[in-house]
Design a protein around this motif. Structure first.
Motif, PDB file in Angstrom:
ATOM      1  N   PHE A  47      45.220  59.013  27.961  1.00 50.99           N
ATOM      2  CA  PHE A  47      43.764  58.991  27.806  1.00 50.99           C
ATOM      3  C   PHE A  47      43.221  60.310  28.322  1.00 50.99           C
ATOM      4  N   PHE A  48      42.385  60.970  27.505  1.00 48.07           N
ATOM      5  CA  PHE A  48      41.796  62.257  27.875  1.00 48.07           C
ATOM      6  C   PHE A  48      40.319  62.265  27.529  1.00 48.07           C
ATOM      7  N   HIS A  49      39.550  62.995  28.322  1.00 47.96           N
ATOM      8  CA  HIS A  49      38.096  63.048  28.148  1.00 47.96           C
ATOM      9  C   HIS A  49      37.612  64.480  28.351  1.00 47.96           C
ATOM     10  N   THR A  50      36.684  64.934  27.480  1.00 44.45           N
ATOM     11  CA  THR A  50      36.054  66.238  27.620  1.00 44.45           C
ATOM     12  C   THR A  50      34.688  66.065  28.260  1.00 44.45           C
ATOM     13  N   PHE A  51      34.381  66.908  29.225  1.00 42.37           N
ATOM     14  CA  PHE A  51      33.082  66.875  29.888  1.00 42.37           C
ATOM     15  C   PHE A  51      32.153  67.910  29.270  1.00 42.37           C
ATOM     16  N   ASN A  52      30.861  67.679  29.398  1.00 38.93           N
ATOM     17  CA  ASN A  52      29.842  68.603  28.902  1.00 38.93           C
ATOM     18  C   ASN A  52      29.159  69.236  30.107  1.00 38.93           C
ATOM     19  N   PRO A  53      29.156  70.533  30.260  1.00 39.37           N
ATOM     20  CA  PRO A  53      29.423  71.542  29.244  1.00 39.37           C
ATOM     21  C   PRO A  53      30.887  71.960  29.148  1.00 39.37           C
ATOM     22  N   HIS A  54      31.725  71.646  30.137  1.00 41.01           N
ATOM     23  CA  HIS A  54      33.128  72.056  30.054  1.00 41.01           C
ATOM     24  C   HIS A  54      33.966  71.255  31.029  1.00 41.01           C
TER      25      HIS A  54
END
Length: 137
Positions: A47-54
């Protein structure tokens, strides 16, 4: 009776990495997963997640425990945990592969033996530093 360590837990600091790679969730997932495979682990789920802004966080659950990563592309930094149980997986293979793939210019590793309650003062067994860490000359 002396308790044998139940697992090895590598706490890995990767510094001055390629910032673009650290923010690419597909690359981070592929790289962490491949590092588990190369080490001989049995992958159960990812399981992987991208955060905003990075930034990216992710986990690779393995039959022998887990690998996790948290990235800070703005600092060129990644924090990685590789926790393995048993003798069939070599977490140091993951460490070397991740250093190379994220193009870390320096790294720090600490190994902790897990499950040694009768000898808690001797659970940290190995420290490795490569390259030049921030603030050092």
């Amino acid at each position: 009776m002396k308790l044998k360590a139940l697992g090895r837990h590598l706490l890995i600091e990767l510094f001055n990495c390629d910032r673009k790679l650290l923010n690419d969730v597909a690359f981070v997932e592929k790289t962490l997963t491949k590092s588990a495979e190369l080490a001989g682990a049995t992958i159960v789920k990812t399981f992987f997640h991208t955060f905003n802004p990075h930034g990216v966080s992710g986990v690779v659950v393995i039959a022998e425990s887990h690998l996790t990563i948290h990235t800070w592309p703005e600092y060129g930094y990644a924090a990685v945990d590789v926790f393995t149980c048993g003798d069939d997986v070599d977490p140091y293979v993951s460490y070397q592969y991740l250093k190379e793939k994220f193009k870390a210019k320096s790294a720090y590793l600490m190994e902790v033996k897990r499950g040694l309650a009768d000898n808690i003062n001797n659970t940290i067994t190995k420290k490795i530093t490569t390259g030049v860490l921030a603030g050092e000359k």
